[in-house]
Write a protein that holds these residues in place. Structure first.
Motif, PDB file in Angstrom:
ATOM      1  N   ARG A 177       0.825  -1.203   0.000  1.00  0.00           N
ATOM      2  CA  ARG A 177       0.000   0.000   0.000  1.00  0.00           C
ATOM      3  C   ARG A 177       0.866   1.263   0.000  1.00  0.00           C
ATOM      4  O   ARG A 177       0.628   2.201  -0.775  1.00  0.00           O
ATOM      5  CB  ARG A 177      -0.888  -0.016   1.241  1.00  0.00           C
ATOM      6  N   LYS A 180       2.475   1.845  -3.348  1.00  0.00           N
ATOM      7  CA  LYS A 180       1.541   2.418  -4.324  1.00  0.00           C
ATOM      8  C   LYS A 180       1.283   3.883  -4.044  1.00  0.00           C
ATOM      9  O   LYS A 180       1.180   4.692  -4.966  1.00  0.00           O
ATOM     10  CB  LYS A 180       0.230   1.648  -4.294  1.00  0.00           C
ATOM     11  N   ALA A 181       1.179   4.205  -2.743  1.00  0.00           N
ATOM     12  CA  ALA A 181       0.933   5.605  -2.393  1.00  0.00           C
ATOM     13  C   ALA A 181       2.095   6.471  -2.863  1.00  0.00           C
ATOM     14  O   ALA A 181       1.888   7.563  -3.408  1.00  0.00           O
ATOM     15  CB  ALA A 181       0.731   5.737  -0.883  1.00  0.00           C
ATOM     16  N   MET A 183       4.197   5.720  -5.269  1.00  0.00           N
ATOM     17  CA  MET A 183       4.207   5.728  -6.732  1.00  0.00           C
ATOM     18  C   MET A 183       3.212   6.753  -7.255  1.00  0.00           C
ATOM     19  O   MET A 183       3.432   7.383  -8.289  1.00  0.00           O
ATOM     20  CB  MET A 183       3.873   4.339  -7.279  1.00  0.00           C
TER      21      MET A 183
END
Lengths: 276, 288
Positions: A177, A180-181, A183
Motif C-alpha cells: 500500500r 503504491k501511495a 508511486m
C-alpha cells in the motif's frame, strides 16, 4: 496486492499420518535425522536414510511436485558444491579442461554430497510442510522449556515467533500500500542504479517502520488489556499429547539411526581413507 | 481529460487456488469537472477500481483510457498518467516520511524533476489549497495532529497539480471539525475546475458533495447516475449494505406522517427550506 492469499511458511494442509503427529515428535525426529545423515558416510547409509525419507513423504501425502519445487532454490548451491568436489579432489582423471581436472574420487565425492543435500532438504522441508506455524511454535516452546532453568526464555521465543509469523502478511500488505501511495506521488522503485534504488527505498521503509512500531505498541497494549503476563501458569487451548503414533515414529527413527550407524561401521567411508 | 473505463475486470492471484475476482466487467466514463461519488460495501472493490485509474494496477482484462489513450499501451509513461491523475490513499498520513512538512509535500514535484523555484511555488500553492499554515512547513510531520498530517498528505498529491483528484475515504478517522474542513477543501478544489472522485462510506458526505454517484457491489457497477436518484431508493441501498443520508430518511419519515415535502432532499439546507415551506403552508412558521 502482492500479499493476497500468501502462505506463511509452506504448510500444506492435507490429512495424513505425518500431519497428525505431535509437533514435538516431528521436531525431534527431524533433528535426529539431520545428525544421522551426517553420521552416514557411504551410499548404504543413504539408502537407509533415503528409504526412511521416501516412506515419510509417502505417508505425508505431500505430492513430490511440491517437494521438488522446494529444491529449486538450492539447485545452484548443490551444483556448485558438487562441481567443487569434482574438480578439486585429487585422483585418476576422467577428463581435463585446462588446469581443471575432474577425478573419479571427485565425482563420487560430489555425488555423495549432492545426494546428502537432497535427502536433507526433502526431509526437513517435510517438517514445515506438515506442521502449521502455530503447532510448530507450540512444539518448540515445549522442547525449549527444560532449558528455561538455565535462562532460555522458551515462552518468549515461541511468542515472538508466533507474532512474527502473524504479521508477515500484514506487513507485506502495508508495504504494498505504501509503495503504491508513493508511486502515486511519482516515486520510482524500478529504475536507476544501485545507489538510486537503495535511496528510493527510504520513502517505503520509513513509513513501514513507523507503522510497525505503532502496531507493536498497540499489540502490546491489547495483550496487556487481556491480562497477558508471560508464559507462567498459562494454559493452552490445544494441549500437546504424545500418542501411540508418535512413539511408533520415534521408534522407527531410532531403528533407522541404528541401521545407519551399522552401515558406517560395516562399509566405511565412500572413498576409503588413504586412497586420496 | 476524460477517463473512460471499459469492461474492466481484475482478478487477484490469477491462476492459483486463492483466485479472487475483485472487479468484473465495469464500464463508465468520467468527464472533465465532474464530482463523482463511489460508494459500496466493504470489499465491493472500490479501492481496487480506483487503483486502475492511475495505472497502479493493471487490468486482467478491459481497458482504461485517459484522454482517449490506453494507459497500458506501449510508449505511455505511467509517471505522466500519475501526474495528471492524483490518488490520495486511505489514511494518507501513513505515507509521510520526510523530516519536514515542506520536504514531504515537495516529494512529488521533485520526483517529476521540477526546478527548486517551481517546487517551492507548488508547495506553497498546495498548502493554500488545503488550508495548511505555512509556519508548519519546517516542522516534522510526526509532530502534527491527525487532521494536520492528513492535510500534509493531501497537499503532497496536490503539489503534483493533477487534473483529476481521487480520494479514498479522505475523512476516515478524523474528528468532526477536521472532517468538515477537509470536505470544504475538496469542494473548493472542485470549484476550481478539478475533476474529483470521492470514495466514501459516509453517505451524508457523498450526498452533500457529489453530483453523480456510482454504486459497486461485489465488483460490479450496479448504479451509475445522479445522486438524487440513488439516494431516494431506500430499498435498493439497503440491499447493497448502504443507506440513504440522514436528512433523506428524515424527509421520508415526514412524508409518512403526511407532510407534502420533497423526498429527494440531500442536504441539511435543502431540508430546512422544505420544512419551512411546509410549516409556512400550515401557518405555524411564525411561531418558530
Amino acid at each position: 496486492m502482492i500479499s493476497r492469499g500468501i502462505v506463511v511458511g509452506q504448510y500444506y494442509p492435507v490429512n495424513s499420518l505425518v500431519h497428525s503427529l505431535d509437533p514435538r515428535a516431528k521436531i525431534v525426529i527431524s533433528m535426529i535425522f539431520m545428525v544421522v545423515l551426517f553420521v552416514g558416510n557411504n551410499f548404504y547409509s543413504f539408502a537407509v536414510a533415503g528409504t526412511f525419507a521416501v516412506l515419510a513423504v509417502t505417508l505425508s501425502k505431500i505430492p513430490w511436485k511440491v517437494l521438488i519445487r522446494g529444491l529449486r532454490p538450492i539447485v545452484f548451491i548443490m551444483l556448485f558444491t558438487t562441481a567443487l568436489h569434482l574438480f578439486l579432489t585429487p585422483g585418476p582423471a576422467i577428463f581435463q579442461i585446462g588446469p581443471l581436472k575432474a577425478s573419479w574420487p571427485g565425482l563420487i565425492q560430489g555425488l555423495f554430497i549432492g545426494i546428502r543435500l537432497i535427502i536433507l532438504i526433502v526431509f526437513t522441508s517435510l517438517l514445515t510442510l506438515t506442521t502449521s506455524p502455530i503447532e510448530l511454535t507450540d512444539g518448540l516452546e515445549d522442547i525449549l522449556k527444560p532449558f528455561s532453568r538455565i535462562g532460555v526464555p522458551a515462552h518468549e521465543i515461541a511468542m515472538m515467533m508466533t507474532i512474527a509469523l502473524r504479521f508477515i502478511p500484514t506487513l507485506l500488505e502495508e508495504a504494498d500500500r505504501i509503495m503504491k501511495a508513493q508511486m502515486s506521488r511519482g516515486a520510482d522503485f524500478e529504475s536507476g542504479n544501485m545507489i538510486q534504488r537503495a535511496k528510493s527505498l527510504v520513502p517505503l521503509l520509513v513509513p513501514l517502520f513507523v507503522s510497525a512500531f505503532r502496531r507493536a505498541d498497540e499489540l502490546a497494549m491489547a495483550m496487556e488489556a487481556r491480562c497477558y503476563r508471560g508464559g507462567e501458569g498459562r494454559t493452552r487451548m490445544r494441549q500437546l499429547r504424545l500418542s501411540g503414533g508418535d512413539y511408533l515414529a520415534l521408534g522407527l527413527t531410532i531403528i533407522m539411526s541404528a541401521l545407519v550407524i551399522y552401515t558406517r561401521i560395516r562399509f566405511g567411508p565412500v572413498i576409503p581413507r588413504g586412497t586420496l | 481529460m476524460p477517463i473512460e473505463v471499459s469492461n474492466l475486470t481484475h482478478t487477484y492471484m490469477k491462476g492459483t487456488t486463492s483466485e479472487v475476482t475483485a472487479i468484473s466487467g465495469v464500464s463508465f466514463r468520467i468527464e472533465d469537472g465532474e464530482f463523482v461519488g463511489l460508494i459500496g460495501a466493504t470489499g465491493s472493490g472500490k479501492s481496487t477500481l480506483i487503483q486502475h485509474l492511475n495505472g497502479l494496477l493493471r487490468p486482467t482484462s478491459g481497458t482504461v483510457l485517459v484522454d482517449g489513450v490506453d494507459i497500458w499501451s506501449k510508449g505511455v509513461s505511467l509517471k505522466q498518467i500519475r501526474r495528471k491523475i492524483g490518488l490520495v490513499f486511505q489514511y494518507p498520513e501513513q505515507q509521510v516520511f520526510e523530516e519536514t512538512v515542506y520536504d514531504d509535500i515537495a516529494f512529488g514535484p521533485r520526483n517529476l524533476g521540477f526546478s527548486q523555484a517551481e517546487v517551492e511555488a507548488r508547495v506553497e500553492k498546495a498548502c493554500e489549497l488545503v488550508g495548511l499554515d505555512k509556519e508548519l512547513l519546517p516542522r516534522s510531520p510526526f509532530e502534527l495532529s491527525g487532521g494536520q498530517v492528513r492535510r500534509v498528505a493531501i497537499a503532497g498529491i496536490l503539489a503534483i497539480q493533477p487534473k483529476v483528484l481521487i480520494l479514498d475515504e479522505p475523512t476516515a478517522g478524523l474528528d468532526p471539525k477536521g472532517r468538515m474542513e477537509i470536505l470544504d477543501n475538496i469542494k473548493q478544489l472542485h470549484e476550481t475546475g478539478m475533476t474529483v472522485i470521492l470514495v466514501s462510506h459516509n453517505m451524508d458526505d457523498v450526498a452533500r458533495l457529489c453530483e453523480r454517484v456510482m454504486v459497486l457491489e461485489k465488483g460490479t457497477l450496479v448504479f451509475d447516475g445522479p445522486a438524487r436518484e440513488v439516494f431516494t431508493q431506500r430499498e435498493f441501498l439497503y440491499s447493497k449494505q448502504l443507506r440513504p443520508p440522514e436528512v433523506t430518511l428524515l424527509m421520508e419519515k415526514l412524508r409518512q406522517r403526511g407532510w407534502a415535502v420533497r423526498q429527494d432532499v440531500l442536504t441539511v439546507e435543502e431540508a430546512y427550506a422544505e420544512i419551512m415551506k411546509e410549516l409556512r403552508k400550515k401557518g405555524v412558521a411564525g411561531a418558530i
